[in-house]
Scaffold this motif. Structure first.
Motif, PDB file in Angstrom:
ATOM      1  N   GLU A 129     -38.332 -16.960 -16.783  1.00 13.35           N
ATOM      2  CA  GLU A 129     -38.681 -16.893 -18.202  1.00 13.35           C
ATOM      3  C   GLU A 129     -37.474 -16.579 -19.072  1.00 13.35           C
ATOM      4  O   GLU A 129     -36.443 -16.109 -18.590  1.00 13.35           O
ATOM      5  N   ILE A 130     -37.622 -16.850 -20.365  1.00 17.22           N
ATOM      6  CA  ILE A 130     -36.640 -16.434 -21.374  1.00 17.22           C
ATOM      7  C   ILE A 130     -37.371 -15.573 -22.395  1.00 17.22           C
ATOM      8  O   ILE A 130     -38.283 -16.046 -23.075  1.00 17.22           O
ATOM      9  N   PRO A 131     -37.011 -14.297 -22.509  1.00 22.11           N
ATOM     10  CA  PRO A 131     -37.747 -13.403 -23.417  1.00 22.11           C
ATOM     11  C   PRO A 131     -37.541 -13.757 -24.884  1.00 22.11           C
ATOM     12  O   PRO A 131     -36.489 -14.265 -25.274  1.00 22.11           O
ATOM     13  N   ASP A 132     -38.563 -13.485 -25.689  1.00 20.42           N
ATOM     14  CA  ASP A 132     -38.449 -13.626 -27.145  1.00 20.42           C
ATOM     15  C   ASP A 132     -37.840 -12.333 -27.688  1.00 20.42           C
ATOM     16  O   ASP A 132     -38.556 -11.394 -28.057  1.00 20.42           O
ATOM     17  N   ARG A 133     -36.533 -12.292 -27.719  1.00 23.05           N
ATOM     18  CA  ARG A 133     -35.818 -11.068 -28.098  1.00 23.05           C
ATOM     19  C   ARG A 133     -36.183 -10.598 -29.498  1.00 23.05           C
ATOM     20  O   ARG A 133     -36.256  -9.396 -29.769  1.00 23.05           O
ATOM     21  N   GLU A 134     -36.384 -11.567 -30.399  1.00 22.92           N
ATOM     22  CA  GLU A 134     -36.685 -11.201 -31.786  1.00 22.92           C
ATOM     23  C   GLU A 134     -38.037 -10.515 -31.905  1.00 22.92           C
ATOM     24  O   GLU A 134     -38.321  -9.858 -32.918  1.00 22.92           O
ATOM     25  N   ARG A 135     -38.858 -10.645 -30.871  1.00 22.18           N
ATOM     26  CA  ARG A 135     -40.156  -9.965 -30.856  1.00 22.18           C
ATOM     27  C   ARG A 135     -40.098  -8.667 -30.051  1.00 22.18           C
ATOM     28  O   ARG A 135     -41.125  -8.006 -29.870  1.00 22.18           O
ATOM     29  N   GLY A 136     -38.936  -8.343 -29.534  1.00 22.72           N
ATOM     30  CA  GLY A 136     -38.785  -7.110 -28.779  1.00 22.72           C
ATOM     31  C   GLY A 136     -38.987  -7.258 -27.280  1.00 22.72           C
ATOM     32  O   GLY A 136     -38.994  -6.255 -26.553  1.00 22.72           O
ATOM     33  N   GLU A 137     -39.147  -8.489 -26.796  1.00 23.22           N
ATOM     34  CA  GLU A 137     -39.353  -8.705 -25.357  1.00 23.22           C
ATOM     35  C   GLU A 137     -38.053  -8.515 -24.581  1.00 23.22           C
ATOM     36  O   GLU A 137     -36.959  -8.768 -25.089  1.00 23.22           O
ATOM     37  N   ASN A 138     -38.201  -8.119 -23.328  1.00 25.19           N
ATOM     38  CA  ASN A 138     -37.076  -8.017 -22.413  1.00 25.19           C
ATOM     39  C   ASN A 138     -37.322  -8.954 -21.243  1.00 25.19           C
ATOM     40  O   ASN A 138     -38.366  -9.581 -21.143  1.00 25.19           O
ATOM     41  N   TRP A 139     -36.349  -9.014 -20.329  1.00 22.90           N
ATOM     42  CA  TRP A 139     -36.512  -9.851 -19.142  1.00 22.90           C
ATOM     43  C   TRP A 139     -37.706  -9.394 -18.312  1.00 22.90           C
ATOM     44  O   TRP A 139     -37.963  -8.204 -18.182  1.00 22.90           O
ATOM     45  N   ARG A 140     -38.420 -10.361 -17.748  1.00 19.42           N
ATOM     46  CA  ARG A 140     -39.556 -10.072 -16.862  1.00 19.42           C
ATOM     47  C   ARG A 140     -39.382 -10.851 -15.559  1.00 19.42           C
ATOM     48  O   ARG A 140     -38.478 -11.661 -15.428  1.00 19.42           O
ATOM     49  N   SER A 141     -40.246 -10.602 -14.615  1.00 26.28           N
ATOM     50  CA  SER A 141     -40.197 -11.330 -13.353  1.00 26.28           C
ATOM     51  C   SER A 141     -40.483 -12.811 -13.596  1.00 26.28           C
ATOM     52  O   SER A 141     -41.195 -13.164 -14.543  1.00 26.28           O
ATOM     53  N   PRO A 142     -39.939 -13.692 -12.753  1.00 20.89           N
ATOM     54  CA  PRO A 142     -40.149 -15.132 -12.962  1.00 20.89           C
ATOM     55  C   PRO A 142     -41.614 -15.517 -12.834  1.00 20.89           C
ATOM     56  O   PRO A 142     -42.294 -15.076 -11.901  1.00 20.89           O
ATOM     57  N   PRO A 143     -42.137 -16.341 -13.734  1.00 22.12           N
ATOM     58  CA  PRO A 143     -43.542 -16.729 -13.653  1.00 22.12           C
ATOM     59  C   PRO A 143     -43.879 -17.544 -12.405  1.00 22.12           C
ATOM     60  O   PRO A 143     -44.997 -17.471 -11.898  1.00 22.12           O
ATOM     61  N   ILE A 144     -42.918 -18.336 -11.907  1.00 23.34           N
ATOM     62  CA  ILE A 144     -43.126 -19.087 -10.664  1.00 23.34           C
ATOM     63  C   ILE A 144     -41.901 -18.886  -9.785  1.00 23.34           C
ATOM     64  O   ILE A 144     -40.769 -19.009 -10.264  1.00 23.34           O
ATOM     65  N   SER A 145     -42.119 -18.572  -8.522  1.00 24.44           N
ATOM     66  CA  SER A 145     -40.988 -18.386  -7.616  1.00 24.44           C
ATOM     67  C   SER A 145     -41.386 -18.703  -6.188  1.00 24.44           C
ATOM     68  O   SER A 145     -42.535 -18.522  -5.782  1.00 24.44           O
ATOM     69  N   LEU A 146     -40.404 -19.186  -5.426  1.00 25.84           N
ATOM     70  CA  LEU A 146     -40.547 -19.405  -3.985  1.00 25.84           C
ATOM     71  C   LEU A 146     -39.753 -18.320  -3.287  1.00 25.84           C
ATOM     72  O   LEU A 146     -38.565 -18.132  -3.579  1.00 25.84           O
ATOM     73  N   GLY A 147     -40.413 -17.572  -2.400  1.00 19.53           N
ATOM     74  CA  GLY A 147     -39.747 -16.445  -1.754  1.00 19.53           C
ATOM     75  C   GLY A 147     -39.944 -16.435  -0.256  1.00 19.53           C
ATOM     76  O   GLY A 147     -40.682 -17.246   0.319  1.00 19.53           O
ATOM     77  N   ILE A 148     -39.253 -15.480   0.376  1.00 19.91           N
ATOM     78  CA  ILE A 148     -39.379 -15.244   1.822  1.00 19.91           C
ATOM     79  C   ILE A 148     -39.581 -13.756   2.037  1.00 19.91           C
ATOM     80  O   ILE A 148     -38.871 -12.932   1.452  1.00 19.91           O
ATOM     81  N   GLU A 149     -40.546 -13.413   2.874  1.00 18.64           N
ATOM     82  CA  GLU A 149     -40.812 -12.013   3.205  1.00 18.64           C
ATOM     83  C   GLU A 149     -41.332 -11.956   4.641  1.00 18.64           C
ATOM     84  O   GLU A 149     -42.302 -12.642   4.978  1.00 18.64           O
TER      85      GLU A 149
END
Length: 267
Positions: free
Chosen positions: A124-144
């Motif tokens: 994601e790209i935060p809406d800085r002008e609205r006060g948002e900060n970075w968040r976790s990716p909305p879609i991701s491929l991972g390994i665990e």
């Protein structure tokens, strides 16, 4: 007298087929990276802690003679101001429907680890002008723990955080296969509403399909990243049995809404 036009037609079809395979057909295929040369890195923005963490390697290749090699170590976190990644990223998408194809390779020493890593992200790209900060990716491929998984996060509110999102799905995609290339295709229609789409193929077999919200209500669409993102090594490194992660990528293709499984699949 019909042989020459027929021959010309055959040659034309062969030529246009070759162009299609190279990603030069029309506007359907937006990106094709073979990672035969380091100039392919110029199509991306590097998010690496050190020069040696990303290179063109001749050790393995999905097609051709080379692939992109990503490396990240526990020592990198300490030596490079808390960096937790070796990745390549693109710019924010201009349209909300895309097809992504790529192939990745995990060597034998990519041992099982309870601390997960992301190996592909639609961030994601935060809406800085609205006060948002970075968040976790909305879609991701991972390994665990030697299992592939996909995670989907979403929020409909114009301003949201990791704590206020509307939903979180984490889906197991099966065991990790090492010492072989894994071909992936993701068909995504980004939406924080019910009309979102996420379809996943692994080695040309469809393994996941979802219709529903799959991103945040942001002004800009997500951007695509590949490589190693190992956030757990910053703070929880002692819980991880491994000191180094190596991952290879090859044959990255991105198509617009007119693409399909064949268009972006590694050949």
């Amino acid at each position: 007298h019909t042989s020459m036009p027929l021959l010309a037609c055959t040659l034309y079809l062969a030529f246009t087929t070759q162009l299609n395979q190279c990603g030069m057909d029309d506007d359907t295929l937006l990106l094709h990276c073979t990672f035969e040369e380091a100039t392919d890195f110029d199509k991306w923005t590097k998010e690496t802690c050190r020069a040696g963490s990303l290179c063109i390697s001749n050790q393995v290749a999905r097609k051709g003679k080379a692939a992109a090699r990503f490396e990240f170590t526990k020592a990198d976190v300490l030596e490079f101001e808390g960096q937790v990644r070796s990745e390549l990223r693109l710019d924010s998408e201009k349209e909300n429907e895309r097809w992504y194809g790529f192939s990745n390779y995990l060597p034998e020493d990519f041992v099982a680890d309870p601390l997960a890593e992301k190996i592909a992200q639609w961030h994601e790209i935060p809406d800085r002008e609205r006060g948002e900060n970075w968040r976790s990716p909305p879609i991701s491929l991972g390994i665990e723990n030697d299992r592939f998984y996909v995670q989907i996060l979403w929020a409909a509110a114009p301003v949201n955080t990791n704590d206020t999102r509307d939903g979180d799905k984490k889906i197991d995609l099966g065991p990790v296969e090492k010492n072989k290339w894994n071909d992936w295709v993701f068909h995504i229609r980004f939406s924080y509403k019910k009309d979102g789409i996420l379809e996943i193929w692994k080695n040309k077999k469809k393994i996941f399909s979802y219709i529903g919200p799959n991103c945040y209500n942001d002004k800009k669409l997500p951007y695509f990243k590949i490589g190693i993102y190992k956030w757990g090594w910053k703070g929880w490194a002692e819980y991880s049995p491994e000191d180094k992660r190596v991952l290879y990528y090859d044959e990255v293709k991105i198509g617009n809404y007119k693409a399909n499984l064949h268009t972006v699949s590694p050949n």
